[in-house]
Design an enzyme around this catalytic site. Structure first.
Site, mmCIF file in Angstrom:
data_model
loop_
_atom_site.group_PDB
_atom_site.id
_atom_site.type_symbol
_atom_site.label_atom_id
_atom_site.label_comp_id
_atom_site.label_asym_id
_atom_site.label_seq_id
_atom_site.Cartn_x
_atom_site.Cartn_y
_atom_site.Cartn_z
ATOM 1 N N ASP A 118 7.996 16.188 -49.772
ATOM 2 C CA ASP A 118 8.058 16.966 -48.537
ATOM 3 C C ASP A 118 6.779 17.766 -48.333
ATOM 4 O O ASP A 118 6.254 17.853 -47.231
ATOM 5 C CB ASP A 118 9.224 17.963 -48.604
ATOM 6 C CG ASP A 118 10.527 17.274 -48.274
ATOM 7 O OD1 ASP A 118 10.516 16.033 -48.159
ATOM 8 O OD2 ASP A 118 11.535 17.986 -48.150
ATOM 9 N N GLU B 188 18.194 32.124 -45.704
ATOM 10 C CA GLU B 188 19.102 31.210 -46.394
ATOM 11 C C GLU B 188 18.291 30.249 -47.255
ATOM 12 O O GLU B 188 17.220 29.823 -46.837
ATOM 13 C CB GLU B 188 19.907 30.406 -45.357
ATOM 14 C CG GLU B 188 20.609 31.271 -44.335
ATOM 15 C CD GLU B 188 21.168 30.455 -43.152
ATOM 16 O OE1 GLU B 188 21.339 29.228 -43.305
ATOM 17 O OE2 GLU B 188 21.408 31.061 -42.089
ATOM 18 N N LYS C 155 16.765 27.020 -48.492
ATOM 19 C CA LYS C 155 16.594 25.727 -47.810
ATOM 20 C C LYS C 155 16.982 24.638 -48.798
ATOM 21 O O LYS C 155 16.235 24.295 -49.704
ATOM 22 C CB LYS C 155 15.164 25.542 -47.330
ATOM 23 C CG LYS C 155 14.994 24.271 -46.506
ATOM 24 C CD LYS C 155 13.659 24.248 -45.813
ATOM 25 C CE LYS C 155 13.497 23.058 -44.872
ATOM 26 N NZ LYS C 155 13.870 21.784 -45.414
ATOM 27 N N GLU D 163 24.185 20.690 -45.074
ATOM 28 C CA GLU D 163 23.417 19.822 -45.953
ATOM 29 C C GLU D 163 24.306 19.166 -46.999
ATOM 30 O O GLU D 163 25.073 19.855 -47.688
ATOM 31 C CB GLU D 163 22.356 20.691 -46.655
ATOM 32 C CG GLU D 163 21.155 19.934 -47.118
ATOM 33 C CD GLU D 163 20.129 19.707 -46.015
ATOM 34 O OE1 GLU D 163 20.417 20.041 -44.844
ATOM 35 O OE2 GLU D 163 19.058 19.172 -46.333
ATOM 36 N N LYS E 250 8.238 27.507 -47.012
ATOM 37 C CA LYS E 250 8.297 26.506 -48.076
ATOM 38 C C LYS E 250 7.684 27.008 -49.377
ATOM 39 O O LYS E 250 6.711 27.767 -49.362
ATOM 40 C CB LYS E 250 7.533 25.248 -47.626
ATOM 41 C CG LYS E 250 8.154 24.517 -46.456
ATOM 42 C CD LYS E 250 9.475 23.928 -46.848
ATOM 43 C CE LYS E 250 9.818 22.632 -46.143
ATOM 44 N NZ LYS E 250 9.000 21.495 -46.330
ATOM 45 N N CYS F 240 -20.217 -2.814 -55.034
ATOM 46 C CA CYS F 240 -18.843 -2.900 -54.542
ATOM 47 C C CYS F 240 -18.035 -3.823 -55.451
ATOM 48 O O CYS F 240 -18.559 -4.816 -55.952
ATOM 49 C CB CYS F 240 -18.872 -3.466 -53.128
ATOM 50 S SG CYS F 240 -17.235 -3.648 -52.408
HETATM 51 S S1 IVH Z 1 18.988 25.226 -39.945
HETATM 52 C C1 IVH Z 1 17.514 23.856 -35.669
HETATM 53 N N1 IVH Z 1 19.487 26.056 -42.375
HETATM 54 O O1 IVH Z 1 16.081 21.743 -43.341
HETATM 55 C C2 IVH Z 1 17.379 23.859 -37.133
HETATM 56 N N2 IVH Z 1 18.448 23.931 -42.120
HETATM 57 O O2 IVH Z 1 13.566 21.186 -41.620
HETATM 58 C C3 IVH Z 1 18.659 23.651 -37.858
HETATM 59 N N3 IVH Z 1 18.028 22.757 -44.239
HETATM 60 O O3 IVH Z 1 17.199 19.460 -40.949
HETATM 61 C C4 IVH Z 1 18.514 23.668 -39.329
HETATM 62 N N4 IVH Z 1 18.889 24.297 -45.551
HETATM 63 O O4 IVH Z 1 18.257 19.413 -43.289
HETATM 64 C C5 IVH Z 1 18.961 25.064 -41.631
HETATM 65 N N5 IVH Z 1 20.024 26.912 -44.448
HETATM 66 C C6 IVH Z 1 19.515 25.928 -43.707
HETATM 67 C C7 IVH Z 1 18.984 24.752 -44.292
HETATM 68 C C8 IVH Z 1 18.456 23.769 -43.450
HETATM 69 C C9 IVH Z 1 18.314 23.101 -45.505
HETATM 70 C C10 IVH Z 1 17.366 21.495 -43.847
HETATM 71 C C11 IVH Z 1 18.080 20.716 -42.779
HETATM 72 C C12 IVH Z 1 17.141 20.662 -41.625
HETATM 73 C C13 IVH Z 1 15.822 20.871 -42.290
HETATM 74 C C14 IVH Z 1 14.848 21.484 -41.327
#
Ligand code: IVH
Length: 777
Positions: free
Chosen positions: A46, A128, A130, A188, A321, A415
């Site tokens: 990622d 939150e 990720k 998720e 990130k 080369c």
């Molecule tokens: S909110 C409009 N909350 O991250 C955005 N996403 O790059 C809605 N993800 O597609 C996403 N934890 O797969 C949100 N606490 C969290 C998250 C989360 C992981 C992932 C999700 C999303 C991606 C965004």
């Protein structure tokens, strides 16, 4: 196309370079998307993907005219696989923008505040974890689970209802009360480390892939055997509002029977955001599942509403990130890779090592200078990093681990191709030496030849369906396809097609499709034809500019050939490429050499004195560069006379003057058409094709041909809409105001661009005026 995006800051790129790099980025990221979303086998981490995405955004910010229709910045995910039935999400599933530093997190906070025009009272956010899994959307009607889907391309996902039903974290019926009649719950799907060890570790590189692979099993029994889990954190379509803040919403999701992440926090202001990130960094190793950052969301839902979205991501949220990861491994060998344009890149072959969840075996060493600077040696233990560059990179050697036998690396001087051409360092147009070493074998070098063919069939060029890189390589290896024309000849060669029909992995249908795919491209627009030739520095934008200018392939070829005949001779290039000699100095030297006049200088006068007296326009840098290069006055005189005799002719100048072309691109075209074998390739190809004129931009609208800048907030349409609308009407949209700008459309909050426009006396209108102007008022 660059082999890797260059290390140049976006602002230093030429338009041609930028266009090329954007093409490369779109293609590369599309391939990564397929690997990630459809094959569940990511090719990059990622973090690395994010680097590409960001680079793409940076270049687009500097060259807004070049934003491609298929730009990765406008896309979310990839199309759903055909194995599952498609499900259209009630509300699209979007993605998040990223922040990689404290500064960017603070900037996000400030942006939210600016947008909402709030005073200094602190804003509340949720922070939150990720979770690194795959997102899913589950639709409940009257509290019952009716459908579950993957994200897919954000608009349409895959129906994985049966598989999602096997997760114990996903209730069949919503608990409690107060849920809307219809609601899409989003969250998720992930695997804990324990679960990954028990099921998945053998098959998948990391827990996220294992989760994705497990969920996307056609047989739900297999999903059921994998300990998949689910955290809910968002929602899509809802038939009625159910909360006023994100925090309340999370509480509601919990009350209805979902798991919500216990590490989520409600924080205030920028300091709160930064603290939450630090805290999460500390918790990360003990969570038992992978997270790759922290998601910040504006807590108040009415504010979320006001903030809205920019193209594919919400303005009210951002993902902070974690940085890239590093690992140590052994450098087994250094191979040279030859790209389409002959650029030779050293690639590190490594003992396989997992970095940030993906097994790395190859990494870039960039170029010979980098290897020397880092003193990386074969046999060294090296540190490998998976971010900060497009492909994994070697950070440097671990000196304490260096075996005694390790010798400094000597960059080969030929080369690796059978021609063994000497590898010389390249010089830029201004004469500066670059770090790139290039094979000059061009189409005689088999590595470049196959890369050329790949480029020729690629999506942005001839886009031949049914002829992927693998098949192409196979045809190349068989000797069937040596040049583009051979592809079209193949489609007519029944003997070869019969052989294919009989070959393993082929069959009647695929041969029929291949033939149809090739025949479909016998009629090709001129811009694609030019782009497909794969001339260095001639990207899509330049190709389109050429096609629009010349209209027919005949007049384009005539101009290219004329320019080739009249391109500058080597004697001219000696000066043109000399570092320190710019265009003004060059003109002065050529002018003097064409009509030298005697000047009186004392006997035995120095080079510099003579130069100063003869060509007073030269500055010190130029004089020094010339003295360094020629040392003797007489050799300078001779060289200058040769240069004056060999300066490019008018026809070359005309090609260079085409809007959107310029001297560098013109030189590349002239050089290409100056080579007999290229001419032959083009002739052979033309015998198979009908080249059609490029689509012409509209000329009969109020804004046709004008360069327009949009600045400030637009209230009735998005930037993208505005840009698309302007372009459809034949206008050019630029990101910065200059003398070339014809019109500025300014909305609320317009700042420096508006000021520049006013200073330059450029017409400024409002969004409403604009809509009026284009007939949409
Ligand atoms: S909110 C409009 N909350 O991250 C955005 N996403 O790059 C809605 N993800 O597609 C996403 N934890 O797969 C949100 N606490 C969290 C998250 C989360 C992981 C992932 C999700 C999303 C991606 C965004």
């Amino acid at each position: 196309m660059p082999d890797f995006p260059s290390a140049k800051p976006a602002a230093d790129l030429t338009e041609a370079e930028a266009a090329e790099e954007l093409t490369w980025l779109a293609d590369t990221m599309a391939a990564y998307d397929i690997a990630y979303y459809q094959d569940d086998a990511p090719k990059v981490s990622d973090a690395e993907y994010d680097v590409l995405k960001r680079r793409n955004a940076e270049i687009e910010a500097v060259f807004p005219d070049l934003v491609r229709e298929n730009s990765p910045s406008l896309k979310i995910g990839a199309a759903a696989s055909a194995q599952f039935s498609p499900v259209e999400h009630g509300v699209p599933m979007l993605s998040l923008d990223n922040a990689f530093s404290d500064e960017e997190a603070v900037e996000f906070e400030a942006r939210v505040r600016r947008f909402l025009r709030l005073d200094d009272s602190p804003i509340a956010y949720t922070a939150e974890p990720k979770i690194d899994g795959l997102s899913a959307s589950i639709r409940y009607e009257n509290g019952r689970l009716v459908r579950g889907a993957t994200r897919g391309d954000g608009r349409v996902g895959e129906d994985v209802t049966a598989n999602l039903r096997t997760l114990s974290d996903i209730p069949e019926r919503l608990a409690g009360s107060g849920w809307p009649e219809v609601i899409e719950i989003r969250g998720e799907v992930y695997l804990e480390h324990e679960g990954f060890k028990a099921a998945g570790q053998k098959t998948y590189a990391n827990p996220r892939n294992a989760a994705a692979g497990s969920l996307r099993q056609l047989d739900p029994k297999i999903s059921a055997q994998r300990p998949l889990r689910f955290f809910a954190y968002a929602w899509g379509l809802v038939s009625s509002p159910f909360a006023q803040t994100q925090w309340e919403a999370l509480e509601a999701l919990k009350a209805w029977g979902f798991q919500t992440n216990p590490q989520s926090r409600r924080v205030e202001g920028a300091d709160g955001l930064l603290d939450a990130y630090r805290e999460m960094e500390g918790l990360r190793p003990r969570l038992g599942f992978d997270i790759d950052g922290v998601v910040y969301k504006v807590d108040r839902l009415d504010w979320q509403q006001r903030l809205g979205f920019v193209s594919r991501s919400p303005r009210w949220a951002i993902a902070r990130k974690f940085p890239a990861e590093q690992a140590r491994t052994i450098l087994n060998a250094i191979d040279l890779q030859v790209g389409r344009t002959g650029a030779v890149t050293p690639v590190a072959r490594l003992a396989p090592v997992t970095v940030g969840g993906v097994v790395v075996e190859n990494a870039t060493l960039h170029n010979g200078d980098e290897i020397a600077r880092k003193d990386v040696r074969i046999g060294d233990t090296v540190i490998v990093q998976r971010a900060g560059d497009v492909i994994p990179q070697v950070v440097g050697p671990v000196l304490e681990e260096r075996p005694e036998s390790a010798e400094p690396y000597v960059f080969p001087d030929t080369c690796p191709c059978p021609l063994k051409t000497p590898l010389a360092r390249e010089t830029t147009a201004s004469g500066a030496e670059t770090v790139v070493r290039r094979c000059t074998g061009e189409l005689a070098c088999p590595f470049q030849r196959i890369e050329h063919l790949k480029h020729f069939v690629s999506r942005r060029a001839f886009d031949i369906e049914g002829l992927g890189e693998k098949q192409l390589q196979a045809f190349f290896d068989k000797g069937w396809v040596k040049e583009p024309a051979d592809i079209f000849r193949l489609a007519k060669d029944e003997a070869k097609l019969d052989e294919l029909r009989a070959a393993e992995g082929y069959g009647e249908t695929s041969v029929t499709n291949l033939k149809a795919g090739i025949d479909a491209k016998r009629a090709i627009p001129l811009d694609r034809f030019i782009y497909g030739l794969g001339v260095r520095h001639i990207g899509e934008t330049t190709s389109l500019a050429l096609a629009r200018h010349f209209e027919t392939v005949e007049s384009f070829l005539a101009a290219a050939r004329a320019a080739a005949a009249q391109r500058a001779g080597d004697g001219h290039e000696v000066f043109a490429q000399l570092d320190g000699v710019g265009p003004t100095a060059l003109e002065a030297i050529l002018g003097w050499a064409a009509a030298p006049h005697e000047v009186l200088v004392p006997e035995g006068a120095s080079f510099d004195t003579r130069l100063k007296a003869s060509i007073p326009k030269l500055n010190k840098t130029a004089r020094e560069a010339l003295e360094r290069r020629f040392e003797e006055w007489t050799s300078f005189e001779r060289a200058a006379a040769a240069a004056a005799a060999q300066r490019p002719g008018e026809d070359f100048g005309e090609l260079a003057a085409v809007d959107g072309v310029g001297p560098v691109a013109a030189r590349m075209i002239a050089e290409f058409f100056g080579e007999d074998h290229n001419e032959a390739t083009v002739e052979n190809l033309l015998a198979e094709l009908q080249v059609q004129p490029a689509e012409r931009p509209k000329t009969d609208t109020a804004v046709a041909g004008k360069t327009i800048v949009f600045t400030g907030a637009l209230e009735k349409m998005t930037r993208d809409e505005a840009k698309a609308q302007a372009e459809a009407l034949g206008a050019k949209v630029s990101g910065s105001v200059s003398k070339k700008t014809n019109l500025v459309v300014a909305g609320p909050g317009a700042g420096s661009k508006l000021k520049t426009a006013t200073d330059l006396g450029i017409e400024v209108i409002s969004e409403d005026d604009w809509l009026e102007l284009v007939g949409q008022g």
